[in-house]
Scaffold this active site. Sequence first.
Site, PDB file in Angstrom:
ATOM      1  N   LYS A   1       0.818  -1.215   0.000  1.00 24.45           N
ATOM      2  CA  LYS A   1       0.000   0.000   0.000  1.00 24.45           C
ATOM      3  C   LYS A   1       0.859   1.277   0.000  1.00 24.45           C
ATOM      4  O   LYS A   1       2.068   1.216   0.267  1.00 24.45           O
ATOM      5  CB  LYS A   1      -0.946  -0.030   1.211  1.00 24.45           C
ATOM      6  CG  LYS A   1      -1.979  -1.169   1.142  1.00 24.45           C
ATOM      7  CD  LYS A   1      -2.942  -1.123   2.337  1.00 24.45           C
ATOM      8  CE  LYS A   1      -3.982  -2.233   2.248  1.00 24.45           C
ATOM      9  NZ  LYS A   1      -4.956  -2.202   3.367  1.00 24.45           N
TER      10      LYS A   1
ATOM     11  N   HIS B   1      -2.214  -5.342   1.374  1.00 21.18           N
ATOM     12  CA  HIS B   1      -3.490  -6.023   1.114  1.00 21.18           C
ATOM     13  C   HIS B   1      -3.199  -7.422   0.596  1.00 21.18           C
ATOM     14  O   HIS B   1      -2.270  -7.609  -0.182  1.00 21.18           O
ATOM     15  CB  HIS B   1      -4.297  -5.272   0.050  1.00 21.18           C
ATOM     16  CG  HIS B   1      -5.418  -6.086  -0.542  1.00 21.18           C
ATOM     17  ND1 HIS B   1      -6.599  -6.304   0.118  1.00 21.18           N
ATOM     18  CD2 HIS B   1      -5.504  -6.778  -1.716  1.00 21.18           C
ATOM     19  CE1 HIS B   1      -7.384  -7.078  -0.644  1.00 21.18           C
ATOM     20  NE2 HIS B   1      -6.734  -7.378  -1.757  1.00 21.18           N
TER      21      HIS B   1
ATOM     22  N   GLU C   1      -9.593 -10.185  -8.089  1.00 21.08           N
ATOM     23  CA  GLU C   1      -8.659  -9.073  -7.886  1.00 21.08           C
ATOM     24  C   GLU C   1      -7.479  -9.146  -8.864  1.00 21.08           C
ATOM     25  O   GLU C   1      -7.036  -8.116  -9.385  1.00 21.08           O
ATOM     26  CB  GLU C   1      -8.161  -9.082  -6.436  1.00 21.08           C
ATOM     27  CG  GLU C   1      -9.277  -8.758  -5.443  1.00 21.08           C
ATOM     28  CD  GLU C   1      -8.870  -8.978  -3.988  1.00 21.08           C
ATOM     29  OE1 GLU C   1      -7.689  -9.288  -3.727  1.00 21.08           O
ATOM     30  OE2 GLU C   1      -9.742  -8.839  -3.113  1.00 21.08           O
TER      31      GLU C   1
HETATM   32  P1  ATP Z   1      -7.007  -5.967   3.204  1.00 25.50           P
HETATM   33  O1  ATP Z   1      -8.331  -6.272   2.519  1.00 25.50           O
HETATM   34  O2  ATP Z   1      -6.531  -4.556   2.964  1.00 25.50           O
HETATM   35  O3  ATP Z   1      -5.995  -7.024   2.904  1.00 25.50           O
HETATM   36  P2  ATP Z   1      -7.966  -7.156   5.615  1.00 25.50           P
HETATM   37  O4  ATP Z   1      -8.501  -8.222   4.707  1.00 25.50           O
HETATM   38  O5  ATP Z   1      -7.042  -7.560   6.716  1.00 25.50           O
HETATM   39  O6  ATP Z   1      -7.208  -6.042   4.771  1.00 25.50           O
HETATM   40  P3  ATP Z   1     -10.602  -5.998   5.651  1.00 25.50           P
HETATM   41  O7  ATP Z   1     -11.592  -6.307   6.696  1.00 25.50           O
HETATM   42  O8  ATP Z   1     -10.770  -6.600   4.289  1.00 25.50           O
HETATM   43  O9  ATP Z   1      -9.157  -6.325   6.241  1.00 25.50           O
HETATM   44  O10 ATP Z   1     -10.548  -4.417   5.497  1.00 25.50           O
HETATM   45  C1  ATP Z   1     -10.038  -3.796   4.320  1.00 25.50           C
HETATM   46  C2  ATP Z   1      -9.264  -2.563   4.707  1.00 25.50           C
HETATM   47  O11 ATP Z   1     -10.181  -1.582   5.198  1.00 25.50           O
HETATM   48  C3  ATP Z   1      -8.273  -2.785   5.842  1.00 25.50           C
HETATM   49  O12 ATP Z   1      -6.996  -3.179   5.362  1.00 25.50           O
HETATM   50  C4  ATP Z   1      -8.211  -1.414   6.483  1.00 25.50           C
HETATM   51  O13 ATP Z   1      -7.267  -0.612   5.791  1.00 25.50           O
HETATM   52  C5  ATP Z   1      -9.584  -0.852   6.256  1.00 25.50           C
HETATM   53  N1  ATP Z   1     -10.456  -0.990   7.431  1.00 25.50           N
HETATM   54  C6  ATP Z   1     -11.161  -2.096   7.791  1.00 25.50           C
HETATM   55  N2  ATP Z   1     -11.853  -1.868   8.912  1.00 25.50           N
HETATM   56  C7  ATP Z   1     -11.599  -0.582   9.256  1.00 25.50           C
HETATM   57  C8  ATP Z   1     -12.008   0.283  10.326  1.00 25.50           C
HETATM   58  N3  ATP Z   1     -12.849  -0.129  11.270  1.00 25.50           N
HETATM   59  N4  ATP Z   1     -11.503   1.520  10.341  1.00 25.50           N
HETATM   60  C9  ATP Z   1     -10.641   1.983   9.396  1.00 25.50           C
HETATM   61  N5  ATP Z   1     -10.223   1.217   8.359  1.00 25.50           N
HETATM   62  C10 ATP Z   1     -10.671  -0.029   8.300  1.00 25.50           C
HETATM   63 MG    MG Z   2      -9.684  -7.773   2.995  1.00 25.17          MG
END
Ligand code: ATP
Ligand code: MG
Length: 152
Positions: free
Chosen positions: A9, A115, A126
């Site tokens: 990122k 990510h 993706e």
């Molecule tokens: P990614 O999809 O980026 O690999 P992840 O799968 O660990 O991360 P997800 O639940 O898919 O987590 O969330 C996607 C992205 O959204 C996270 O990487 C984070 O940057 C952001 N995000 C998720 N939840 C929150 C929150 N409560 N507040 C702020 N940002 C959040």
């Molecule tokens: Mg995710």
Amino acid sequence: MQKTLVIIKPDAVQRRLIGKVISRFEEKGLEIIGLKMTTISEKLAKENYSIHNGKDYFEKLIKFMTSGPVVMLVLRGENTIEVTRKLMGATFGYEATPGTIRGDFAMSKRFNLIHGSDSVESAEREISLFFENGDLMQNKQSGVKWIYDDAV
Ligand code: ATP
Ligand code: MG
């Protein structure tokens, strides 16, 4: 073998952590079969994170993901999706276990460096958003037989 999409990122690029992050995957034994540096368009960022559309953090997430260059990787290996997620660590940097990428380098909810796709379906979707089929290496790298237990 399974494939997954990794995005290093904008925060990791600005913090000069590209090499360290890529090293984690190489050292683990995953093959890099696609690699590019780019700035993600708003349209593609929204498609990549479409399941989060409507969440209170969605607009800020898109703003962050389109704020500067990122590095995209396609990784190949057995159970790559799960292995990659384990190497990344928990979503929020301050909760991630030390030893993981986020656990070692991240403190934030949103600026969490990396990510990784979370299922076979999302990996396929993706990867096709960001890479043409012809961009991906098809041949096995010669060292792979020393990663899995089929060298001797
Ligand atoms: P990614 O999809 O980026 O690999 P992840 O799968 O660990 O991360 P997800 O639940 O898919 O987590 O969330 C996607 C992205 O959204 C996270 O990487 C984070 O940057 C952001 N995000 C998720 N939840 C929150 C929150 N409560 N507040 C702020 N940002 C959040
Ligand atoms: Mg995710």
